[in-house]
Design an enzyme around this catalytic site. Structure first.
Site, short mmCIF file in Angstrom:
data_model
loop_
_atom_site.label_atom_id
_atom_site.label_comp_id
_atom_site.label_asym_id
_atom_site.label_seq_id
_atom_site.Cartn_x
_atom_site.Cartn_y
_atom_site.Cartn_z
N MET A 17 0.86 -1.12 0.14
CA MET A 17 0.09 -0.13 0.09
C MET A 17 0.94 1.15 0.02
SD MET A 17 -3.42 -1.05 2.22
CE MET A 17 -2.77 -0.92 3.66
N ALA A 19 4.21 4.06 0.74
CA ALA A 19 4.74 4.69 1.91
C ALA A 19 5.97 3.64 2.40
CB ALA A 19 3.87 4.91 3.17
N HIS A 24 9.18 -3.37 3.19
CA HIS A 24 8.79 -3.76 1.99
C HIS A 24 10.04 -4.08 0.90
CE1 HIS A 24 5.51 -0.49 3.10
NE2 HIS A 24 4.94 -1.90 2.80
N MET A 172 8.72 -2.28 11.63
CA MET A 172 8.82 -1.28 10.83
C MET A 172 7.26 -1.21 10.00
SD MET A 172 12.19 -1.63 8.63
CE MET A 172 13.82 -1.25 9.52
N SER A 173 6.88 -0.16 9.77
CA SER A 173 5.35 -0.07 9.31
C SER A 173 5.22 1.21 8.71
CB SER A 173 4.40 0.13 10.57
OG SER A 173 3.32 0.23 10.03
P1 AMP Z 1 1.44 -2.88 3.53
O1 AMP Z 1 1.92 -1.79 2.49
O2 AMP Z 1 1.73 -2.44 5.06
O3 AMP Z 1 0.14 -3.48 2.95
O4 AMP Z 1 2.47 -4.05 3.61
C1 AMP Z 1 2.88 -4.53 2.15
C2 AMP Z 1 3.44 -5.98 2.38
O5 AMP Z 1 4.81 -5.56 3.12
C3 AMP Z 1 2.94 -6.88 3.34
O6 AMP Z 1 2.95 -8.44 2.95
C4 AMP Z 1 3.26 -6.74 4.71
O7 AMP Z 1 3.26 -7.75 5.49
C5 AMP Z 1 4.93 -6.42 4.34
N1 AMP Z 1 5.48 -5.71 5.36
C6 AMP Z 1 5.13 -4.39 6.21
N2 AMP Z 1 5.87 -4.30 7.00
C7 AMP Z 1 6.82 -5.04 7.11
C8 AMP Z 1 8.15 -5.41 8.04
N3 AMP Z 1 8.33 -4.68 8.97
N4 AMP Z 1 8.54 -6.48 7.83
C9 AMP Z 1 8.56 -7.29 6.67
N5 AMP Z 1 7.45 -7.25 5.95
C10 AMP Z 1 6.47 -6.08 6.20
#
Ligand code: AMP
Length: 267
Positions: A17, A19, A24, A172-173
């Site tokens: 998504m 950012a 990622h 991380m987020s």
């Molecule tokens: P998102 O953009 O938050 O929807 O995440 C996209 C993908 O990246 C998903 O498969 C998440 O589980 C993975 N992801 C997000 N944060 C992390 C992290 N800290 N470590 C590993 N994978 C991550």
């Protein structure tokens, strides 16, 4: 894409998504290691947000994301708009998720996994990747996607990737950018609780661990706890006695930001 496939090239897909952060990028690295071409999608999927305010506040940093993708050598950035993903005549799919959609995130965010399944399946159909990479950070999502692929008899290989953490232990987020300095500092407490649960798993009763963590978080002024659970890592059902394949799952809000984390437990 079809041309590349005719030549026998393999395609790895990393749905996000945006950012983007190092978490990622670790998925993209994994894909680059295994596949000839890597596609990263950036799409803030409205149908998986049950809270409109959360959707509105979701960080969007498209140009920075594109620059990062170029820097790490991702081959294709797929950045569709909402109308492209959901044209007027689109048909939703219904997948039997075997109850995985009813616990934790499913219980607290009604309809969330319907939205996740819908968008990921639409992307899978369009891209037909060989491999798709998902972070264990969203462990329940990973379980749901594995189940979806199996239910749909899809040949796509789902590759789980470990959680990347800051030095402090904070997972991380994308949402972390919304936290103040103090909020970031306080958030470390969540992963510390997961570590504490891990260290005491098999020593204390599961109920005792759960009660202690819930009491601690509730006492901490900064957090509103949504849930803390210990569940088996296949069906995500609550664990009563310590078993080998279990994980601790936590979701709490701080400064209006919803943080999610989990950790494998072993003893
Ligand atoms: P998102 O953009 O938050 O929807 O995440 C996209 C993908 O990246 C998903 O498969 C998440 O589980 C993975 N992801 C997000 N944060 C992390 C992290 N800290 N470590 C590993 N994978 C991550």
């Amino acid at each position: 894409m079809a041309g590349k496939r005719e030549k026998g090239a393999t395609i790895g897909f990393v749905p996000t998504m945006g950012a983007l952060h190092e978490g990622h990028l670790s998925l993209i690295e994994a894909s680059k290691t295994n596949c000839d071409y890597t596609v990263c999608s950036i799409f803030v999927n409205p149908s998986q947000f049950n809270n409109p305010k959360d959707l509105l506040k979701y960080p969007r940093t498209e140009q920075k994301d594109i620059d990062l993708l170029v820097k790490v050598g991702c081959d294709i950035a797929f950045i569709p708009n909402v109308d492209e993903v959901y044209p007027d005549n689109h048909k939703s799919i219904k997948v039997n998720l075997g109850g995985l959609e009813l616990v934790m995130e499913g219980e607290h965010r009604p309809g969330h996994f319907d939205g996740v399944v819908e968008v990921v399946w639409r992307f899978f159909e369009q891209m037909e990747p060989d491999n798709a990479y998902f972070g264990e950070k969203d462990f329940q999502q990973l379980a749901v996607i594995k189940r979806m692929v199996s239910e749909m008899n899809s040949p796509i290989n789902i590759v789980p990737c470990p959680i990347l953490r800051e030095n402090s232990g904070l997972a991380m987020s994308s949402r972390n950018v919304r936290l103040s300095k103090e909020g970031l500092q306080a958030s470390i407490y969540l992963s510390r609780q997961l570590m504490w649960a891990k260290n005491n798993y098999g020593k204390l009763n599961v109920d005792e661990i759960i009660e202690t963590v819930i009491t601690r978080i509730n006492k901490h002024d900064s957090f509103t706890l949504e849930y803390f659970e210990i569940a088996d890592s296949e069906f995500l059902q609550p664990v009563k006695d310590a078993t080998i394949l279990a994980r601790a799952f936590i979701v709490a809000e701080i400064e209006g930001v919803r943080l999610i984390d989990n950790m494998a437990l072993s003893y």
